[in-house]
Design an enzyme around this catalytic site. Structure first.
Site, PDB file in Angstrom:
ATOM      1  N   ASP A 199      -2.356   5.285  -7.344  1.00 20.17           N
ATOM      2  CA  ASP A 199      -3.100   3.170  -6.958  1.00 20.17           C
ATOM      3  C   ASP A 199      -3.429   2.846  -8.214  1.00 20.17           C
ATOM      4  O   ASP A 199      -2.788   2.929  -8.806  1.00 20.17           O
ATOM      5  CB  ASP A 199      -3.858   4.044  -5.761  1.00 20.17           C
ATOM      6  CG  ASP A 199      -4.330   2.229  -5.197  1.00 20.17           C
ATOM      7  OD1 ASP A 199      -3.696   2.053  -4.109  1.00 20.17           O
ATOM      8  OD2 ASP A 199      -5.204   1.831  -5.963  1.00 20.17           O
ATOM      9  N   ASP A 218       4.506   7.519   2.223  1.00 19.77           N
ATOM     10  CA  ASP A 218       3.308   6.510   1.199  1.00 19.77           C
ATOM     11  C   ASP A 218       3.988   5.272   1.236  1.00 19.77           C
ATOM     12  O   ASP A 218       4.993   5.074   0.164  1.00 19.77           O
ATOM     13  CB  ASP A 218       2.553   7.175  -0.063  1.00 19.77           C
ATOM     14  CG  ASP A 218       1.928   5.706  -0.604  1.00 19.77           C
ATOM     15  OD1 ASP A 218       1.895   5.287   0.292  1.00 19.77           O
ATOM     16  OD2 ASP A 218       1.718   5.564  -1.536  1.00 19.77           O
ATOM     17  N   HIS A 263      -0.322   8.120   1.683  1.00 20.65           N
ATOM     18  CA  HIS A 263      -1.213   7.249   0.730  1.00 20.65           C
ATOM     19  C   HIS A 263      -2.198   7.587  -0.098  1.00 20.65           C
ATOM     20  O   HIS A 263      -1.939   8.308  -1.989  1.00 20.65           O
ATOM     21  CB  HIS A 263      -1.689   5.891   0.517  1.00 20.65           C
ATOM     22  CG  HIS A 263      -1.655   5.426  -0.686  1.00 20.65           C
ATOM     23  ND1 HIS A 263      -1.197   4.771  -1.093  1.00 20.65           N
ATOM     24  CD2 HIS A 263      -3.126   5.014  -1.112  1.00 20.65           C
ATOM     25  CE1 HIS A 263      -1.090   4.089  -2.893  1.00 20.65           C
ATOM     26  NE2 HIS A 263      -2.502   3.935  -2.352  1.00 20.65           N
TER      27      HIS A 263
END
Length: 303
Positions: free
Chosen positions: A124, A251, A281
């Protein structure tokens, strides 16, 4: 800049994460100072891995990864980004920018800890920031693992699921951080773990970081971070630092970035790229031990 710090007693109920927190002092462009927190595990003389979390989590996310790395004789260092975890939290959304977060992380890793021969693991925002560090300071790195991440420039639209996430964060009267993390997992989350993700944020005043981050992702070609990210892509495309992709199979936000990284980065050629099964994710939460084994094997091959 008004800065908040979550009282340490707020973390008293966090289970399964017994690492002693350390703090370092960073300088800011306005002349003030901030404290960044981090935890570490594994032998001090082992190869070093820098574990970078994203939105809206903190170093707790890497607890299972750290255990595997430490057992493999690898030094694992997991900071809390400014605004998250035990790190100081600038109280206004406008206090946060992509450039500021890159600079805070650069100071932490290089000016303060003087990390070298480093393996990056970024998920991320950990990748949005970590790939910038790799591009701008390649001499500090021996390798990088990109896990459910990328480095947008705003030249291509983000997927609709990401826009829904951004709108949810921007419009929520009360930002439920634990629920956001749980919704990004493919496997059930216990109440105790969910509470651990809420722990850094005693009330809404502490949540400027999580509120700000979606709005800092470049989404158009005129974004303030676009040129720096384009330059970073050019640098990475000319660099042969080994890069491994370890994306999950579930994801929808970042799935398209794995093939892009493997195609454009010379260091990705010939690597044993991994797909983490039955993980969302937050693959560290769903399959942290498996991700840890993938990283450990990559470090051994690159060492």
């Amino acid at each position: 800049m008004r800065v908040l710090t979550t009282p340490e007693e707020g973390f008293a109920g966090v289970v399964g994460f017994e690492h002693r927190p350390h703090h370092v002092e960073l300088s800011d462009q306005d002349g003030g100072t901030l404290r960044m927190a981090y935890v570490a595990a594994g032998p001090a003389d082992g190869p070093t891995v820098l574990l970078l979390h994203g939105e809206p989590s903190w170093s707790f996310l890497y607890r299972d990864v750290m255990s595997v790395l430490a057992e493999a004789g690898i030094r694992a260092i997991a900071p809390d980004l400014v605004g998250f975890g035990r790190s100081d939290k600038p109280s206004e959304i406008g206090d946060h920018s992509y450039a500021r977060h890159v600079e805070w992380l650069r100071q932490f890793a290089f000016d303060v800890l003087d990390l070298r021969e480093l393996t990056l693991v970024g998920q991320d925002w950990g990748g949005l920031l970590g790939l910038r560090l790799l591009a701008e300071h390649p001499d500090r790195f021996s390798g990088a693992v990109a896990a459910n991440t990328g480095m947008p420039t705003g030249d291509h639209d983000m997927p609709e699921v990401w826009w829904r996430f951004r709108r949810a964060v921007e419009q929520a009267e009360t930002l439920d951080v634990g629920r956001l993390v749980a919704s990004g997992c493919a496997r059930p989350m216990s109440p105790e773990v969910r509470a651990a993700y809420d722990a850094p944020f005693p009330d809404e005043s502490y949540k400027a970081g999580p509120r700000a981050m979606p709005g800092l992702v470049p989404t158009n070609p005129d974004d303030p971070a676009t040129e720096a990210n384009r330059a970073a892509w050019r640098a990475l495309a000319a660099d042969d630092t080994p890069v491994l992709t370890a994306f999950s199979d579930s994801d929808p936000i970042t799935a398209a970035m794995g093939p892009v990284l493997r195609k454009l980065l010379p260091g990705a050629a010939g690597q044993r790229h991994a797909t983490i099964a039955e993980a969302g994710h937050f693959l560290q939460e769903d399959a942290g031990a498996e991700l840890g084994r993938v990283v450990a094997e990559f470090v051994r091959r690159s060492d």
